[in-house]
Structures are given as structure tokens and as C-alpha cells.
Design an enzyme around this catalytic site. Structure first.
Site, short mmCIF file in Angstrom:
data_model
loop_
_atom_site.label_atom_id
_atom_site.label_comp_id
_atom_site.label_asym_id
_atom_site.label_seq_id
_atom_site.Cartn_x
_atom_site.Cartn_y
_atom_site.Cartn_z
N ASP A 59 0.86 -1.18 0.00
CA ASP A 59 0.00 0.00 0.00
C ASP A 59 0.90 1.23 0.00
O ASP A 59 2.13 1.12 0.05
CB ASP A 59 -0.98 -0.03 1.18
CG ASP A 59 -0.28 0.07 2.52
OD1 ASP A 59 0.96 0.24 2.55
OD2 ASP A 59 -0.95 -0.04 3.55
N GLY A 89 0.93 3.75 2.19
CA GLY A 89 1.15 4.37 3.49
C GLY A 89 0.09 5.40 3.81
O GLY A 89 -0.06 5.81 4.97
N GLY A 90 -0.65 5.82 2.80
CA GLY A 90 -1.63 6.88 3.00
C GLY A 90 -2.67 6.53 4.05
O GLY A 90 -2.94 7.31 4.96
N PHE A 91 -3.21 5.33 3.93
CA PHE A 91 -4.29 4.95 4.85
C PHE A 91 -3.82 5.01 6.30
O PHE A 91 -4.52 5.54 7.17
CB PHE A 91 -4.81 3.55 4.51
CG PHE A 91 -5.96 3.13 5.35
CD1 PHE A 91 -7.23 3.63 5.11
CD2 PHE A 91 -5.79 2.22 6.39
CE1 PHE A 91 -8.32 3.26 5.90
CE2 PHE A 91 -6.86 1.85 7.19
CZ PHE A 91 -8.13 2.36 6.94
N GLY A 100 -11.11 3.84 0.46
CA GLY A 100 -12.08 4.56 1.30
C GLY A 100 -13.40 3.85 1.48
O GLY A 100 -14.41 4.46 1.80
N ASP A 138 -7.93 -7.42 0.01
CA ASP A 138 -7.05 -7.66 1.17
C ASP A 138 -7.84 -7.27 2.40
O ASP A 138 -8.73 -6.40 2.34
CB ASP A 138 -5.79 -6.79 1.12
CG ASP A 138 -6.07 -5.37 1.58
OD1 ASP A 138 -6.64 -4.58 0.80
OD2 ASP A 138 -5.78 -5.04 2.75
N CYS A 188 -11.61 -29.09 5.89
CA CYS A 188 -10.55 -28.09 5.70
C CYS A 188 -9.19 -28.78 5.66
O CYS A 188 -8.87 -29.60 6.52
CB CYS A 188 -10.59 -27.06 6.83
SG CYS A 188 -9.26 -25.84 6.73
N CYS A 225 -6.24 -27.49 6.16
CA CYS A 225 -5.15 -26.78 6.84
C CYS A 225 -4.57 -27.62 7.99
O CYS A 225 -5.18 -28.56 8.47
CB CYS A 225 -5.63 -25.42 7.36
SG CYS A 225 -6.39 -25.48 8.99
N CYS A 235 -6.69 -28.13 11.13
CA CYS A 235 -7.81 -29.08 11.00
C CYS A 235 -7.34 -30.51 10.75
O CYS A 235 -8.01 -31.46 11.16
CB CYS A 235 -8.74 -28.63 9.88
SG CYS A 235 -9.65 -27.13 10.31
N HIS A 292 -5.63 -21.47 9.77
CA HIS A 292 -6.99 -21.89 9.42
C HIS A 292 -7.77 -20.76 8.74
O HIS A 292 -8.39 -20.98 7.69
CB HIS A 292 -7.75 -22.36 10.66
CG HIS A 292 -9.18 -22.67 10.34
ND1 HIS A 292 -9.55 -23.85 9.71
CD2 HIS A 292 -10.31 -21.95 10.50
CE1 HIS A 292 -10.86 -23.83 9.52
NE2 HIS A 292 -11.35 -22.70 9.98
#
Lengths: 369, 369
Positions: B91, B93-95, B214, B264, B302, B304, B307, B333
Site C-alpha cells: 500500500d 502508506g496513505g491509509f 475509502g 485484502d 478443511c 489446513c 484441521c 486456518h
């Protein structure tokens, strides 16, 4: 004499052996990573497999307090609970009960104390300590012993020894889990005389192995080494010998030299979390500024995940940022280090060059500190 | 038109595509786990590989503050630093700068703010945000935008939009890392009119992809869904479309339905640490007493590590004991859940049954909450 243990090779007092448990065979000497609460802190059972661990230690006291041994038994026992197919040794809970700071009262039957989880009043006796370990289904259960403070007077130590012997007999009368081995504990502080006396008592009982307890509890390392060097060779040769709670890598090598087969210690795991990472030349403190931009792995020749993939610079960043991943990578590395030191010691015993190996490694360790 | 992105299949507005980056090809739609400080919290890069992640997000602001982008560049760039061979989006950095609570002042050139690490005064401009991302060597760099508060007046939003457009032009003039793609950000709050206006501006610039910024900043999900449903289809069809910071699994499905390709969100990782674990029927809260003795895995189907190997009872114990291993297993998970939901969505698009898939999954999720 015993069918669960065999010494295959000796090099002076040092022994290379095989310990057979209900969950697999363990080559000795062996270092057992400590999995206090049914996990070696930050590691999964898969991580332990990758590291090549074949036996770990779990804490009876902690598991009895939380989540409770009945609950673990209901979920199929400790191996299944933590998805660990190899061997587990459980301590008796005695050390935690005696070393915790809260109120506790000792009587001939057992110990009354307060849970560190919820403050409730709890009781542990030789019978209940063995019953909890049977419920957990560990491969090796330790006898419930009285651990006097490290600075106790000889009279106090003697009283604790005598009670430990009476409790040891009661432990042996308790029912074990199927295939569960039982080890007795030799107390006696740092007095060779008391140690010899207690050893004679405990060795006379039908334990499957014998442990030295009450060492590495604050006495100087040289004192501990001297006691172990005197006492370990007197332990029955046909049974596994376990030095409880020891220690620094050089202490482990000194123990092996004296004929000890098994070790456990929180040092590799706890120190990892504090930034203390073991390398052949002693250790490095990852908090040190010099590692911030260091592109090298912790140790070039180390096969662990932390060293194969990451730089000191990355580990330094994770440590400074208190990232969870730091704790796992650091622990992986330190446990790998301990396992490798002891594996290499075994190889050196088999090849008849243990004394040279231990001297060389110890010199490296001491030089780096 | 663009050689780094291709839509292979459409199902109403939903798209299955391929995004080519300097560190590998990514099938879209895709969910990017958030690796704020050069680690997806509690996971190693090896864990991410096992999970099948092909792109992650890293935070420019956090990495610039600690350990610093120059240090990372000196250690070979972000991929090498975190030993992650696949794609990384950073990103701008603005957020973080706009949403942090400390003092900050905005002018036409950039933003002055205080570091959350040491309180020092720092400055971020379109040029420096792109320079930092170039130093990190991410595969996709985001343009530095002004993010107004979610409850800002239209006049404030309009001003931020206009400045974001001017900053976007400056970002495109900055030098990129070799092979680095650059995405522009469309602002406009929850106003369809403002969004359309800003989209027209940003789409006219030579960005390699476009993002909706936003959103998911406090507005009700229905409002966000309505904006995305209106605006996403208007984004240039030949470039990847990224919905920043979204969201719950049902929000991701709604975004895919509207034609979004990339997502994301910290939700899978942050919620994991809080005990909120995703299962097809919504989620379960591992803090709930009922899971203490539950022998079942979180979810039978699942794949993973959590699990495959462990019970809800074990995870409950690790959570209650605040064991480090809990955080990793729970994160593994939840990330697996998100990746699988989006992978299955892609398959459903390819097979022309996305609407039915999304409706069925969303109903399951909503029923379970």
C-alpha cells in the site's frame, strides 16, 4: 536386565543407548524439549517432527490445572490431544508445587497448594500424581518427590529425602498406564554423602529409570558438575539416567560425560523468546543493534528453518517488532541446536571420541560467552 | 490491452483472470493476506507457501518506520528480507498516515505526521511513497492518496478526490522498481456520483490497475455493497480491479460478483487471534466453553494444518492458555478459509455458476452468525 533400555556403546563414563517406549524408540543421550502446557512454546507437533525430536517433556501440574487431565483423557490422552506420536515424559508436578510462591502445606500424605490458574485449593499426593500421569498416558511417569529449597539445611534435605523414599514406594504401588515406564528421583542437594545415601534407597526400588532431582536450582555450575560427576556413575548401569532440568549446553555435555542419558530444560525455548540464540561459539543476543542489517543466517551450517531461509537482519526486525513469528523461528533454532549437540555427542560416543568432542565444544561455548 | 492482466472468463460481472507480476502469476479473483511488518502475523513464508498464497500485501508505512526501507533494500529487498518468492503488493502508506490518531498536517505537497514507533516527525509525499515502494521492490505499488474520514462532508471528500488525482499524476512520474506495476486509487466516499467522477479522472491515467479506496471504513455493509456494485463494473475492464481493505467473506463474494479481482483484509488474521474462526457455516468463537472437550476439528473438510492434526478441544486449550501456537494455528486456518472461498469462487466463475455459488455460500455464512 531391563528390556526397555540398552547401552550400546560406552566411552569412558559416557553412554550411547536405546530407550524403548510405548511411543517409539529413543536414542540416548537425548535432550527433551519442554512442552509445559501440551505444546513446546510456539512449536507445533509438526515442527517437533521436522526438528527430529523423539521425546518431549510435559508438565503434570500445569496440565492438571488446565485443561485438566480428565479432559485430556476424554480426548484420547496427551499424545492424541497434542497430535504428537512420539514419546512423552511427564514430571510429577512436585517441582512446580514446591517452587511456586503461593501458600502450600506439606504433610506425610501429600501437598496442599493453590492453583496458579484460578487460586483454587488443590492437593497432590504420590497416588494422585501417578493417577494424573496415567490419565495423561505419558510414556514415562516420574515419581512424586519432595523438593527442598536449594539453600536448605542438611537436616531439611535429609527429611525430604526420607519422605521422597516413602512416597516413591507409594508411587510404585499406584496403577500405571499401559506400557508406561516409571522413574524414581534421587534427592540429596549438593552433598555427595546425602546423594549416595538416597541413591542406595531409590536404586533398590523397582523403577524403570532413575533421575537426579534438585540440581540446577541455583547452585554454581561447578558444584552441580561435581555432584553429577560423582553420583551419575553410581546409578544402576542397566537403567536410563535422567538429570532433571539441566541445563546450559556445556552442562548437558558434562552430564553426558558423567554417564547421564536424558536431559530436559526450558533454556533453549525460554532463552529463544528473550533473544538469546545459541550458536556453536556460545550465543548471540538478537537484540544487539549490530544484527539489524546482518544478511547472514544465525549459523551457516544449521539446518533449521530459521537458518535456511532467514537472515539475522530479518530475525532482528521480527524481535524488535515483537512479531509472533520471531518466537517460533527462534525456538526452532535453539531446539535444533540442543538436539544437534546431543546427537553429535552420541555419534562421538559411538566413535570413541566423546571426550575430545566435549572438550572442543565446551571450549567454543565458553569462549563465546 | 495490458499484457500483465487478462480476463479469461466472465460470469455476469464476475471475472476469472490472470495477473502477471515480476514474482509470478496470480490467478484472480485473489485474496491477499496482510503482512503488515514483513510477516503475515504468526506465519512464516513457508506457511504461506503451504497455504497456497501467491500474493500478499505489505504496509509501506510500517516498514518505512521499522526497520526502514533503506535497510530492507540493503538486505536485497522485501522479497528476500522475508524469504517470500511470490508476489507482494504494497500500500502507499496513505491509509495508515490518515487514520492514525497522532498529530498530522496535510498540505499540497504531502503529509507530516509522527512515527508510531518512536514519535519522531516524518513526512510522506507522493514521490517519497513511491520511492519507498521502489526501495522495497514490491510487485505492485499503490499511488499515494488522501483518505478523508468515512463521515466527511461531500465538500471535504471532493477536495480529497481532487488532491488524490493531482498526487496520482505525481506518483506516475516517480521511478518504479524494475517490473513494478502501479495502481491508482479511486476515492469518493459512498456517493455514486462522486465515485463516477473520480473514476473518470483516475481511469484516464496510465495506471496498471485501479483500486477502490475509502470503503469498509465504518459504513454499513449494504451501503458498501451498493457502491461497489455500481462502481466496479465501470472500472476499465482490461485492468485489474482491487477493493482495498475488504472484508468479511460475504463482502468478498459481493465484490467478486461486482467484478472485483483483488482483495485484502486483516479480518482472517486479526479475528484468528481474537478467537473468531471461520467455518462454512459462519464462524465459531473458540473462547466458547462448549469447545473445551470437543474432539472434532474446526472443520472436517478443511485441509489446513490446524484441521488435519488438532481438535477444537486442543485449540480451546491453547487459546485459554495464551499459547503462541494458538495464534499460528488459528491464522493458518482462517487464511486457508479465505483463500479457499476465493479459489472456489474462481472455479465457479470458470464453470459459469458463480451466482449460485455466491448465493449458497453467503446464505450459509449469514445463517451461522
Amino acid at each position: 536386565m531391563s528390556d526397555h533400555f540398552e547401552v550400546l556403546s560406552k566411552c569412558q563414563e559416557a553412554r550411547a543407548g536405546i530407550l524403548r517406549t510405548a511411543h517409539g524408540t529413543v536414542e540416548t543421550p537425548v535432550f527433551m524439549p519442554v512442552g509445559t502446557q501440551a505444546t513446546v512454546k510456539s512449536l507445533s507437533s509438526g515442527d517437533l517432527e521436522t526438528l527430529g525430536a523423539r521425546i518431549i517433556l510435559a508438565n503434570t501440574y500445569h496440565l492438571a490445572m488446565r485443561p485438566g487431565h480428565e479432559l485430556i483423557a476424554g480426548l484420547g490422552g496427551l499424545h492424541r490431544f497434542m497430535a504428537w506420536p512420539a514419546a512423552i515424559l511427564t514430571d510429577s508436578g512436585g517441582f512446580q508445587v514446591f517452587s511456586q510462591s503461593g501458600r502450600r502445606t506439606i504433610d506425610e500424605d501429600g501437598v496442599t497448594f493453590q492453583s496458579h490458574v484460578d487460586g483454587s485449593t488443590q492437593r497432590l499426593t504420590p497416588e494422585s500424581a501417578m493417577a494424573i500421569q496415567a490419565a495423561l498416558g505419558s510414556d514415562i511417569a516420574m515419581a512424586f518427590d519432595e523438593c527442598p529449597p536449594s539453600d536448605a539445611e542438611p537436616a531439611v534435605i535429609t527429611k525430604a529425602m526420607e519422605r521422597t523414599t516413602r512416597w516413591a514406594r507409594r508411587c510404585l504401588e499406584a496403577e500405571a498406564a499401559p506400557g508406561q515406564l516409571r522413574f524414581g528421583v534421587v534427592q540429596g542437594g549438593t552433598s555427595i554423602e546425602l546423594r549416595r545415601a538416597h541413591l542406595a534407597e531409590i536404586a533398590g526400588l523397582s523403577f524403570d529409570g532413575l533421575a537426579l532431582g534438585g540440581l540446577s536450582v541455583g547452585e554454581p555450575p561447578e558444584v552441580m558438575h561435581a555432584v553429577v560427576a560423582h553420583v551419575a556413575p553410581l546409578l544402576p548401569a542397566d537403567r536410563p539416567r535422567y538429570l532433571m532440568g539441566v541445563g546450559r549446553p556445556q552442562d548437558v555435555l558434562a552430564g553426558i560425560a558423567a554417564g547421564i542419558d536424558m536431559f530436559d530444560c526450558v533454556m533453549p525455548t525460554r532463552n529463544a523468546r528473550n533473544g538469546h540464540l545459541f550458536v556453536p561459539a556460545g550465543h548471540l543476543n538478537i537484540a544487539n543493534t549490530r544484527y539489524r542489517d546482518d544478511p547472514r543466517p544465525l549459523h551457516e551450517a544449521c539446518p533449521c528453518e530459521a537458518c535456511r531461509r532467514y537472515s539475522r537482519g530479518y530475525l532482528s526486525h521480527l524481535f524488535r517488532s515483537k512479531e509472533i513469528l520471531y518466537y517460533r523461528l527462534a525456538t526452532v533454532h535453539n531446539v535444533q541446536y540442543y538436539l544437534n549437540i546431543v546427537r553429535a555427542a552420541r555419534q562421538a560416543i559411538v566413535e570413541g571420541r566423546f571426550a575430545a568432542y566435549a572438550a572442543e565444544q565446551t571450549a567454543l561455548m565458553e569462549a563465546g560467552e
